[in-house]
Write an enzyme that holds these catalytic residues in place. Structure first.
Site, mmCIF file in Angstrom:
data_model
loop_
_atom_site.group_PDB
_atom_site.id
_atom_site.type_symbol
_atom_site.label_atom_id
_atom_site.label_comp_id
_atom_site.label_asym_id
_atom_site.label_seq_id
_atom_site.Cartn_x
_atom_site.Cartn_y
_atom_site.Cartn_z
ATOM 1 N N GLY A 12 0.739 -1.478 -0.101
ATOM 2 C CA GLY A 12 -0.093 0.018 0.083
ATOM 3 C C GLY A 12 0.797 1.169 0.062
ATOM 4 C CG ASN A 13 4.792 1.210 1.967
ATOM 5 O OD1 ASN A 13 4.378 0.361 1.257
ATOM 6 N ND2 ASN A 13 6.012 1.639 2.446
ATOM 7 C CE LYS A 130 -6.145 -7.409 1.448
ATOM 8 N NZ LYS A 130 -4.443 -7.418 1.747
ATOM 9 C CE LYS A 214 1.231 -6.223 -2.203
ATOM 10 N NZ LYS A 214 0.766 -6.441 -0.415
ATOM 11 C CE LYS A 276 3.045 -7.000 3.886
ATOM 12 N NZ LYS A 276 2.242 -6.730 2.693
#
Lengths: 314, 314
Positions: A12-13, A130, A214, A276
């Site tokens: 996101g960043n 999520k 993702k 992740k």
């Protein structure tokens, strides 16, 4: 020499900066800076493909249509995901083109609208994890939850957000096209984890209310494309044990087995670092010499050279 | 024998049905029916690519974000266009896949998020002609016009709509990728005419507030792809002179010269039939043996066989 293939998962960043307004104009500025870092990787002779998150964006698209429901019909979740792929992919196309031009690289950058098949019996549908859309206070969250029947959860100390199902991606519908474009273009695909669809008995697809992680989608893409490395970019330079506590320990190298051990000890936050690590472990175990790297955008090139980041291997 | 290549431009009625709610669910149903007709063309051994309009969809995306402006920032026009490409492209992917499966055709269907370069000095920016979004009464239209400084115009007897600039498309940024996919996939591209961008002096692209006519964009694509035919699908089976008047004359065949003559006599409505005829003329004049056909979705196959529709040749 054969160039190494890397699938890069952008967090996101890489798209929006906390504290700046969540406008398209601000996003484009952030994306352009992100693409400067990514183009360094291309300049260093890696072949890349991009996968991006879409949590805040898909949440805002949903929110806009829900807020405007008296004047125009709300859009279902899968369609909002498709819209977010168009939105973010377009910005990445512009940003990567600009960054590559500075290194005299005219490689096309294209976005493929991507459907990803999930299992309708995935346990994710029973336990939504999520987070999507804007942050709310606890009070606002409880109001929204009772009004709209959304599941709202507290998100890693940053506030309350809506959570939806996050099923495991099984298959990328457009994989053949993404493969065929690999040599001639930088492909942006599986944005936001892909538009979640289920496959019906007759072989057709149907959208379903969910957000695919993702990082999992990037992992699946990396496996199917035969990538050498999966590079997961996030806010931190390295994965840590006891994150944000006095006894925090940063990790340089991890075997899949060690990572699974730490997962079992609940070191990693669900919906944040956990997926992740899980994606990294799956990729590391997927074949000989496969390496997953978790690091920050700013350290991406250093991490590829083995100087930093957390490297996960079989 | 070499298969004929066709670029198909889908009009608004191929995506939504007047009178039905403008929901994503209804759109998907209409798209699925449309795709049944399109798959007949594929079955008859033509190679196709699809371009679709986005007037109502991009208008509703804009409207939703404007209505929700107190809770989430409005999105600029180019981004709304990108979102509409994701939305409609996704539906066409599902619809075409389903229709092709019935004929045992597993050809991939992919959407390429497409930027189209326009000239920032295009006269279109001084005289907005492209209707977008929902229809309003004259009274509502005047209120919106004075409140938001939009240009509102009456649209072919169907009500009032916002109009924006409709510059001429100059170049399809992603053309090389679209070309490279032609043999292996049915490509949906330049949706809504493409996301309008201008090219800056340093070679980078910047979005601009405009809607490119999808028939012009389809024509440009057809030229650049070396298509044999440009098939423009609309609500009517044939182009007419004196449309909707007692002395209406339907046209079977037209030379480019005849078409230009009728254009000069103002037979065709701006923002409706006019751009279709202009795109058809441009394609017919672009090379030997090039034919543009204007007809309805339902008559598309008959028109390709020369049985109906309006055929425009040099």
């Amino acid at each position: 020499m054969r160039k190494e293939k890397i699938v890069i998962a952008l967090g996101g960043n890489a798209l929006q900066t906390a504290g700046l307004p969540p406008t398209a104009e601000c996003q484009l500025e952030v994306v352009k800076k992100t693409c400067e870092y990514i183009s360094k990787i291309v300049e260093n002779d890696y072949e890349i493909a991009l996968v991006h998150g879409n949590g805040p964006q898909v949440g805002r698209i949903l929110l806009a249509f829900e807020t405007a429901r008296d004047v125009t019909p709300p859009m279902p979740f899968d369609v909002c995901g498709a819209m977010s792929q168009g939105y973010i992919g377009y910005h990445l196309q512009q940003g990567m083109h600009q960054a590559l031009l500075k290194t005299n690289n005219a490689m096309p950058v294209v976005t493929v609208v991507t459907q990803v098949v999930v299992d309708r019996n995935d346990s994710g549908f029973k336990n939504p994890t999520k987070p999507i859309g804007p942050f709310y206070s606890e009070e606002e969250a409880k109001k929204i939850s009772s009004e709209k029947n959304y599941v709202m959860k507290e998100d890693a100390g940053r506030g309350w957000r809506r959570v939806v199902a996050s099923p495991i991606p099984k298959r990328i519908v457009e994989i053949d096209t993404i493969k065929s474009l690999w040599n001639s273009a930088i492909v942006v695909s599986a944005g936001g984890g892909g538009i979640p669809v289920i496959e019906l008995e007759d072989g057709t697809y149907e959208g379903i209310e969910a957000v695919i992680d993702k990082d999992y989608a990037a992992e699946l893409l990396a496996e199917q494309i035969g990538a050498d490395k999966l590079l997961i970019l996030t806010e931190v330079e390295k994965v840590s044990l006891n994150f944000n506590k006095p006894d925090q320990i940063d990790l340089d190298k991890l075997t899949a087995e060690e990572a699974e051990h730490y997962i079992a000890e609940n070191h990693f936050a669900a919906g944040s670092m956990l997926p992740k690590i899980q994606a990294a472990v799956k990729f590391a175990k997927s074949g000989e010499g496969k390496t997953a790297i978790i690091t920050s955008l700013y350290k991406a090139m250093d991490a590829l050279m083995g100087k930093t980041g957390t490297q996960i291997t079989a």
